[in-house]
Design a protein around this motif. Structure first.
Motif, PDB file in Angstrom:
ATOM      1  N   GLY A  23     100.596  29.079  46.927  1.00 38.82           N
ATOM      2  CA  GLY A  23     101.229  27.943  47.589  1.00 38.82           C
ATOM      3  C   GLY A  23     100.704  26.661  46.975  1.00 38.82           C
ATOM      4  O   GLY A  23      99.632  26.651  46.354  1.00 38.82           O
ATOM      5  N   SER A  24     101.454  25.573  47.133  1.00 34.47           N
ATOM      6  CA  SER A  24     100.951  24.313  46.577  1.00 34.47           C
ATOM      7  C   SER A  24      99.778  23.795  47.396  1.00 34.47           C
ATOM      8  O   SER A  24      98.974  23.006  46.912  1.00 34.47           O
ATOM      9  N   ASP A  25      99.648  24.256  48.630  1.00 29.89           N
ATOM     10  CA  ASP A  25      98.478  23.879  49.436  1.00 29.89           C
ATOM     11  C   ASP A  25      97.174  24.231  48.710  1.00 29.89           C
ATOM     12  O   ASP A  25      96.211  23.468  48.737  1.00 29.89           O
ATOM     13  N   PHE A  46     102.647  14.064  54.424  1.00 33.05           N
ATOM     14  CA  PHE A  46     102.258  15.470  54.588  1.00 33.05           C
ATOM     15  C   PHE A  46     100.810  15.565  55.084  1.00 33.05           C
ATOM     16  O   PHE A  46      99.903  15.001  54.465  1.00 33.05           O
ATOM     17  N   TYR A  51      97.161  16.554  53.068  1.00 32.31           N
ATOM     18  CA  TYR A  51      96.330  15.672  52.236  1.00 32.31           C
ATOM     19  C   TYR A  51      95.103  15.227  53.037  1.00 32.31           C
ATOM     20  O   TYR A  51      93.977  15.236  52.548  1.00 32.31           O
ATOM     21  N   ALA A  77     104.120  12.176  48.240  1.00 28.07           N
ATOM     22  CA  ALA A  77     105.111  13.218  48.503  1.00 28.07           C
ATOM     23  C   ALA A  77     106.478  12.579  48.268  1.00 28.07           C
ATOM     24  O   ALA A  77     106.858  11.632  48.950  1.00 28.07           O
ATOM     25  N   ASN A 131     107.538  13.970  53.189  1.00 27.00           N
ATOM     26  CA  ASN A 131     107.584  14.776  54.414  1.00 27.00           C
ATOM     27  C   ASN A 131     106.675  14.047  55.407  1.00 27.00           C
ATOM     28  O   ASN A 131     105.539  13.748  55.032  1.00 27.00           O
ATOM     29  N   ASP A 166     104.043  14.917  44.594  1.00 28.51           N
ATOM     30  CA  ASP A 166     104.288  16.201  45.247  1.00 28.51           C
ATOM     31  C   ASP A 166     105.787  16.333  45.489  1.00 28.51           C
ATOM     32  O   ASP A 166     106.338  15.754  46.413  1.00 28.51           O
ATOM     33  N   ALA A 216     107.687  18.823  46.542  1.00 27.39           N
ATOM     34  CA  ALA A 216     108.000  20.058  47.268  1.00 27.39           C
ATOM     35  C   ALA A 216     109.504  20.183  47.529  1.00 27.39           C
ATOM     36  O   ALA A 216     110.030  21.284  47.648  1.00 27.39           O
ATOM     37  N   TYR A 217     110.202  19.053  47.576  1.00 29.86           N
ATOM     38  CA  TYR A 217     111.635  19.058  47.937  1.00 29.86           C
ATOM     39  C   TYR A 217     112.533  18.711  46.756  1.00 29.86           C
ATOM     40  O   TYR A 217     113.654  18.254  46.946  1.00 29.86           O
ATOM     41  N   THR A 246     106.571  23.582  44.654  1.00 23.11           N
ATOM     42  CA  THR A 246     106.389  24.848  45.359  1.00 23.11           C
ATOM     43  C   THR A 246     107.678  25.659  45.347  1.00 23.11           C
ATOM     44  O   THR A 246     108.771  25.095  45.243  1.00 23.11           O
ATOM     45  N   SER A 305     108.241  27.428  47.993  1.00 23.92           N
ATOM     46  CA  SER A 305     108.418  27.687  49.426  1.00 23.92           C
ATOM     47  C   SER A 305     109.739  27.159  49.982  1.00 23.92           C
ATOM     48  O   SER A 305     110.420  27.838  50.744  1.00 23.92           O
ATOM     49  N   ARG A 319     104.245  32.598  48.707  1.00 24.57           N
ATOM     50  CA  ARG A 319     103.108  31.703  48.489  1.00 24.57           C
ATOM     51  C   ARG A 319     102.918  31.463  46.990  1.00 24.57           C
ATOM     52  O   ARG A 319     102.088  32.079  46.332  1.00 24.57           O
ATOM     53  N   LEU A 320     103.726  30.564  46.472  1.00 27.69           N
ATOM     54  CA  LEU A 320     103.595  30.200  45.066  1.00 27.69           C
ATOM     55  C   LEU A 320     103.892  28.715  44.875  1.00 27.69           C
ATOM     56  O   LEU A 320     104.950  28.230  45.273  1.00 27.69           O
TER      57      LEU A 320
HETATM   58  C1  LIG Z   1     105.631  22.240  52.507  1.00 23.87           C
HETATM   59  C2  LIG Z   1     104.919  21.258  51.667  1.00 23.87           C
HETATM   60  C3  LIG Z   1     103.880  21.647  50.817  1.00 23.87           C
HETATM   61  C4  LIG Z   1     103.222  23.015  50.868  1.00 23.87           C
HETATM   62  O1  LIG Z   1     103.934  23.982  50.320  1.00 23.87           O
HETATM   63  P1  LIG Z   1     103.335  25.444  50.051  1.00 23.87           P
HETATM   64  O2  LIG Z   1     103.653  25.646  48.615  1.00 23.87           O
HETATM   65  O3  LIG Z   1     104.108  26.320  50.963  1.00 23.87           O
HETATM   66  O4  LIG Z   1     101.868  25.459  50.312  1.00 23.87           O
HETATM   67  C5  LIG Z   1     103.316  20.705  49.989  1.00 23.87           C
HETATM   68  N1  LIG Z   1     103.714  19.423  50.024  1.00 23.87           N
HETATM   69  C6  LIG Z   1     104.687  19.011  50.843  1.00 23.87           C
HETATM   70  C7  LIG Z   1     105.081  17.580  50.846  1.00 23.87           C
HETATM   71  C8  LIG Z   1     105.302  19.903  51.704  1.00 23.87           C
HETATM   72  O5  LIG Z   1     106.225  19.467  52.566  1.00 23.87           O
END
Ligand SMILES: *Cc1c(COP(=O)(O)O)cnc(C)c1O
Length: 366
Positions: free
Chosen positions: A91-93, A117, A120, A162, A166, A191, A193-194, A217, A219, A227-228
């Motif tokens: 996961g990116s976490d 998010f 952080y 982000a 988010n 980041d 993620a979207y 990510t 996800s 989880r990648l």
């Molecule tokens: C959901 C999200 C993540 C985490 O994503 P994972 O890869 O599921 O750990 C990271 N950054 C932002 C902004 C998110 O919304």
């Protein structure tokens, strides 16, 4: 009377003792619109191919520690030039945690606009890092002057952006991101993620700045269960960060499954397009509702504020959230999580049927 056992105060920092864990509400039997998951499982034909691809895996063996095949496929998919590094995470976490572990000894703070998010701030706390928040404007835009002033004054080790943000869904202007990268001596982690639901990306800027890293990510595009996540940027940085990665952090099932997903990226792209269309429909309905103030989004969720009067004992967002939940519709209540998110709820864009159910229930409950 037995005394209540206490953790010795010299063993845990007050920051850890004061932490609230990251809570995920149980969703059994609910329509799940709280966590930005893709609503569609893989179609039968692809599922069969997936199960077939798992057949050869030797579960008694450790996975490839460098996930070389997956990394090569991903590099190709991203058109990543050879001079850039790529790091895979659980996961990116996990990659956020690695970045923060790397700078934890610097004595410099972390800086983000906010609300953003929550991880952080949370991971910063775990590591004893000071996470400074620069408030977004009332419309959830970047306060660019305040950002640049804070960066200058605080000299953060890392700035997290982000993009789209988010929980607001806003994608700030690209020029603002570049301006921050150029005026930060520390790292800037964008980041994305979207990114599948957004119109822009900084991927073309990678390598142009020594301090710019891109985080993404799998996800939110349909593979939350794997989880990648991945981090791309200058090799100089990624070589150091890689030292903080747990060996075997990406499991073999994930490595093989993600490669299959990349071979079928057309399906994921088509799903993202459908979700963007659904997002537009939901926004139109929310905008027309009395007492609802939605934020146009570049992600697969929409943040909206309820503007009706609170009851004496309960904020209107908490009431609506609870009533939706009682009807089997789980969305995210952000009221109480941040002063700027008063009476705010966040709904993930689901399938057309799920979205219709959510909107009908919301209309009725308002
Ligand atoms: C959901 C999200 C993540 C985490 O994503 P994972 O890869 O599921 O750990 C990271 N950054 C932002 C902004 C998110 O919304």
């Amino acid at each position: 009377v037995p005394t209540k056992p206490n953790i010795p105060a010299d063993l845990l920092s007050p920051d850890i003792l004061a932490l609230n864990p990251y809570v995920v509400l149980p969703a059994e039997g609910s329509i799940k619109l709280d966590a930005m998951e893709n609503p569609w499982p893989w179609p039968g034909q692809l599922e069969a191919e997936w199960l077939e691809s798992l057949r050869g895996i030797e579960l008694n063996r450790y996975p490839d520690p460098e996930a070389r095949e997956l990394a090569a496929a991903l590099r190709q998919w991203l058109h990543l030039p050879d001079d850039l590094g790529l790091l895979l995470g659980n996961g990116s976490d996990e990659l956020l945690q690695i970045i923060l572990m790397a700078v934890a000894g610097s004595g410099r703070p972390v800086l983000t606009p906010g609300p953003t998010f929550v991880m952080y701030r949370m991971i910063s706390k775990w590591l004893g890092l000071n996470c400074i928040e620069v408030p977004l404007t009332a419309d959830f835009d970047l306060d660019q002057a305040a950002m640049l002033a804070a960066i200058k004054a605080e000299q953060p080790a890392v700035v997290f952006l982000a993009w789209p943000n988010n929980p607001t869904g806003k994608a700030w202007p690209r020029e603002a991101i570049i301006d921050i990268v150029e005026n930060t001596s520390g790292l800037v982690v964008v980041d994305e993620a979207y990114s599948a639901f957004a119109d822009d990306s900084v991927i073309d800027l990678l390598g142009r700045y020594p301090n710019l890293l891109l985080l993404r990510t799998f996800s939110k595009i349909g593979l939350a269960g794997l989880r990648l996540g991945y981090l791309a940027g200058p090799r100089l940085w990624l070589t150091e960060l890689n030292k903080l990665r747990m060996p075997y952090n990406v499991g073999q099932l994930t490595q093989v499954s993600a490669q299959l997903a990349l071979r079928h990226d057309g399906l994921l792209a088509a799903q993202a397009t459908r979700l963007r269309n659904e997002r537009r429909q939901i926004l139109l309905v929310l905008e027309a509702l009395e007492g609802v103030s939605p934020i146009p989004s570049n992600a697969n969720f929409i943040l909206f504020r309820l503007t009706a009067e609170n009851a004496d004992d309960e904020p209107v967002a908490s009431r609506i959230h609870a009533e939706l939940r009682a009807e089997g519709l789980l969305i995210k209540n952000l009221h109480g999580s941040h002063p700027a998110l008063e009476n705010c709820l966040r709904v993930t864009v689901g399938s057309p049927r799920e979205n219709r159910k959510f909107l009908a229930a919301l209309k009725r409950l308002l």
